[in-house]
Scaffold this motif. Sequence first.
Motif, mmCIF file in Angstrom:
data_model
loop_
_atom_site.group_PDB
_atom_site.id
_atom_site.type_symbol
_atom_site.label_atom_id
_atom_site.label_comp_id
_atom_site.label_asym_id
_atom_site.label_seq_id
_atom_site.Cartn_x
_atom_site.Cartn_y
_atom_site.Cartn_z
ATOM 1 N N GLN A 238 8.318 2.502 5.372
ATOM 2 C CA GLN A 238 7.740 1.805 6.518
ATOM 3 C C GLN A 238 6.243 1.598 6.323
ATOM 4 N N VAL A 239 5.578 2.619 5.772
ATOM 5 C CA VAL A 239 4.143 2.494 5.503
ATOM 6 C C VAL A 239 3.894 1.385 4.484
ATOM 7 N N ALA A 240 4.724 1.361 3.428
ATOM 8 C CA ALA A 240 4.572 0.324 2.404
ATOM 9 C C ALA A 240 4.802 -1.070 2.996
ATOM 10 N N ALA A 241 5.823 -1.200 3.842
ATOM 11 C CA ALA A 241 6.105 -2.495 4.471
ATOM 12 C C ALA A 241 4.951 -2.933 5.377
ATOM 13 N N LEU A 242 4.370 -1.952 6.091
ATOM 14 C CA LEU A 242 3.247 -2.265 6.977
ATOM 15 C C LEU A 242 2.051 -2.769 6.175
ATOM 16 N N GLU A 243 1.783 -2.124 5.041
ATOM 17 C CA GLU A 243 0.671 -2.570 4.205
ATOM 18 C C GLU A 243 0.930 -3.971 3.645
ATOM 19 N N ALA A 244 2.190 -4.232 3.283
ATOM 20 C CA ALA A 244 2.525 -5.559 2.766
ATOM 21 C C ALA A 244 2.282 -6.633 3.817
ATOM 22 N N ARG A 245 2.669 -6.348 5.079
ATOM 23 C CA ARG A 245 2.451 -7.327 6.152
ATOM 24 C C ARG A 245 0.973 -7.540 6.443
ATOM 25 N N GLN A 246 0.156 -6.517 6.125
ATOM 26 C CA GLN A 246 -1.280 -6.641 6.316
ATOM 27 C C GLN A 246 -1.942 -7.405 5.169
ATOM 28 N N GLY A 247 -1.145 -7.749 4.148
ATOM 29 C CA GLY A 247 -1.696 -8.491 3.027
ATOM 30 C C GLY A 247 -2.154 -7.617 1.880
ATOM 31 N N HIS A 248 -1.865 -6.317 1.944
ATOM 32 C CA HIS A 248 -2.268 -5.407 0.875
ATOM 33 C C HIS A 248 -1.095 -5.222 -0.087
ATOM 34 N N GLY A 249 -0.770 -6.285 -0.806
ATOM 35 C CA GLY A 249 0.409 -6.296 -1.659
ATOM 36 C C GLY A 249 0.350 -5.281 -2.780
ATOM 37 N N LYS A 250 -0.824 -5.097 -3.397
ATOM 38 C CA LYS A 250 -0.949 -4.158 -4.509
ATOM 39 C C LYS A 250 -0.697 -2.721 -4.039
ATOM 40 N N LEU A 251 -1.303 -2.355 -2.915
ATOM 41 C CA LEU A 251 -1.104 -1.017 -2.376
ATOM 42 C C LEU A 251 0.363 -0.808 -1.994
ATOM 43 N N ALA A 252 0.974 -1.815 -1.370
ATOM 44 C CA ALA A 252 2.377 -1.703 -0.971
ATOM 45 C C ALA A 252 3.274 -1.482 -2.181
ATOM 46 N N GLN A 253 3.009 -2.215 -3.280
ATOM 47 C CA GLN A 253 3.820 -2.065 -4.486
ATOM 48 C C GLN A 253 3.619 -0.688 -5.115
ATOM 49 N N GLU A 254 2.378 -0.195 -5.090
ATOM 50 C CA GLU A 254 2.116 1.139 -5.641
ATOM 51 C C GLU A 254 2.876 2.204 -4.853
ATOM 52 N N LEU A 255 2.909 2.062 -3.529
ATOM 53 C CA LEU A 255 3.638 3.015 -2.695
ATOM 54 C C LEU A 255 5.131 2.973 -3.002
ATOM 55 N N ARG A 256 5.684 1.756 -3.145
ATOM 56 C CA ARG A 256 7.110 1.635 -3.474
ATOM 57 C C ARG A 256 7.416 2.284 -4.826
ATOM 58 N N ASP A 257 6.529 2.065 -5.807
ATOM 59 C CA ASP A 257 6.745 2.650 -7.136
ATOM 60 C C ASP A 257 6.731 4.176 -7.068
ATOM 61 N N LEU A 258 5.806 4.728 -6.292
ATOM 62 C CA LEU A 258 5.730 6.185 -6.155
ATOM 63 C C LEU A 258 6.994 6.743 -5.501
ATOM 64 N N ILE A 259 7.515 6.027 -4.505
ATOM 65 C CA ILE A 259 8.748 6.463 -3.835
ATOM 66 C C ILE A 259 9.922 6.422 -4.803
ATOM 67 N N ASP A 260 10.024 5.343 -5.579
ATOM 68 C CA ASP A 260 11.109 5.229 -6.563
ATOM 69 C C ASP A 260 11.028 6.352 -7.603
ATOM 70 N N GLN A 261 9.803 6.659 -8.061
ATOM 71 C CA GLN A 261 9.636 7.723 -9.046
ATOM 72 C C GLN A 261 10.040 9.074 -8.466
ATOM 73 N N ALA A 262 9.679 9.315 -7.206
ATOM 74 C CA ALA A 262 10.037 10.587 -6.560
ATOM 75 C C ALA A 262 11.543 10.723 -6.433
ATOM 76 N N LYS A 263 12.234 9.631 -6.074
ATOM 77 C CA LYS A 263 13.692 9.679 -5.951
ATOM 78 C C LYS A 263 14.340 9.945 -7.303
ATOM 79 N N LYS A 264 13.812 9.321 -8.363
ATOM 80 C CA LYS A 264 14.392 9.522 -9.689
ATOM 81 C C LYS A 264 14.218 10.969 -10.140
ATOM 82 N N ARG A 265 13.021 11.531 -9.894
ATOM 83 C CA ARG A 265 12.790 12.923 -10.285
ATOM 84 C C ARG A 265 13.724 13.857 -9.544
ATOM 85 N N LYS A 266 13.953 13.586 -8.275
ATOM 86 C CA LYS A 266 14.833 14.443 -7.472
ATOM 87 C C LYS A 266 16.270 14.369 -7.982
ATOM 88 N N ASN A 267 16.708 13.144 -8.348
ATOM 89 C CA ASN A 267 18.099 12.968 -8.771
ATOM 90 C C ASN A 267 18.369 13.520 -10.160
#
Length: 538
Positions: A238-267
């Motif tokens: 939700q935070v990443a989506a909010l940043e994307a709507r604010q026009g902060h695309g780079k930050l939003a993508q970085e947040l999504r990448d961090l979330i994906d990495q965390a899920k992969k490490r957990k799995n």
Amino acid sequence: MSRPDLVAAAREAGDAGFDVLITCAFNYDAHSSDFDKLGRIPVLKARMNADLHMTDDLKNTGKGNLFVIFGEPDIDILDAEDNRIQVKINGVDVFHPNTGEVKSDNADGIACWFIDTDYNEESFFVRHAYFLGANDPYKALKTTLKAEIDKEAWDSLNIDLSRPFDRPASGRIAVKVINHLGDESLSNIGYNAVKADIQCNRTYQRRDKPMARADHIKALLQSHSQGDDQRFYSVAMQVAALEARQGHGKLAQELRDLIDQAKKRKNTRQTSPIPIGRPRGELSDLLTVTYPKLRLSDMVLEDTLAQQIKKVIREQRHGAQLLSHGLSPARKLLLIGPPGNGKTMSASVLAAELGYPLFQIRLDGLLTKYMGETAAKLRQIFDAAIQTRGVYFFDEFDAIGSNRGMINDVGEIRRILNSFLIMIEQDDSHSLIIAATNHPGILDHALFRRFDDVLQYDLPDPSLTAALLKAKLSHLTADMSWPRLAELANGLSYAEITRAVQEALKYMLINKESNVTEKTVEKMLAERQNLRARLFQN
């Protein structure tokens, strides 16, 4: 594909040592919509397009969407007047197999979207319907129908923000979207998520700042402290989506990448198959979890009993091999015998040897005065045994398993026992179900055939008593007559002998003696014998 199909496939994946299960189906039933994990195995559901049935006819036309992974719609829940809410559709993520890319389409990529404003989790009822799409859908509709369309009526439906509606009585709403190729995706939203999204959007409307809102931060901290990873990832997205709507695309993508990495490490992390650190919600009142460290070598057991326990451990460790041949490892055990002779310790040892958590059933939370409530709580325990592999230990089992023909039989207890008989008969989890009682004579006879094995615990004979005393004291004494002390301990349980040894050790420490004397042990055993005689005399 049905929920039982997914459960069976996830169990097979877990037994085979896989880290994740990906399923492909033309459709999934309503009950499987919220099934995304079994134990340590995440379950990812991919929906195949029906065009796969027409591969030969469509492969050269360019009109066949032969495979697609269509993400859940990106929606916001907004607060409206008169304590009502609205839904705003922002778009949907689509995986393109030809390029391997995931593209976030906006509302133009959605042909139509529908809302069930009071979703019952079984049937989707269209209560709101809206039509979007690019390339002038109003003109396309007039051309197709060959008629004039009321422009004002069309404009009321060609919107990405729904009309206000009452909050759901069922606690859930559902949003379904369909793209231009006919692919469908359903988002099932619970009431708490609705409230959280409303709070986040209130904050968004109130303060035009690009950083995460206070509600998000509180939700992140709360989900982290509770060990709720899925909620944590959801709020972070939700935070990443909010940043994307604010026009902060780079930050939003970085947040999504961090979330994906965390899920992969957990799995991919190699841990015991324990998805929760402790029972949460209603289960916290029913189960107490521990992670025992005792081993079978720490126990002094009669040979036959020791072999029975070793057999259970061996079969559990070779469970996948047995299951592949249509055989089931022993996992439903009944422990009987007088108190203080190792029944509870055996449950701890089995958990430690197999690397499972020990879930002890709390009878004070299980048994209630309300009709039918205890049976419902029993169902929660057996459902937990499916979701989380472990050792589930029913101590003082005669409280719910007493004979249905006894004079003091109560109707509700009879119903509880009937429920338990059905549930343990139907249970096909991979968890161990262990029940222990000091009074096997009052158990209902129908119970015994529901268990894979019955383990009998008796008072130790002189040789076992001598072995127990030697194991506890040999490193703290110079010389003792173990057979003579064993004779003095005749009739005492393992627990009583252990307590006498502990009293002797405390006496040694308090009196600053260098070792434990035979006279001290003899005295402590005599005290235990006197106490036992007084108790049985009364």
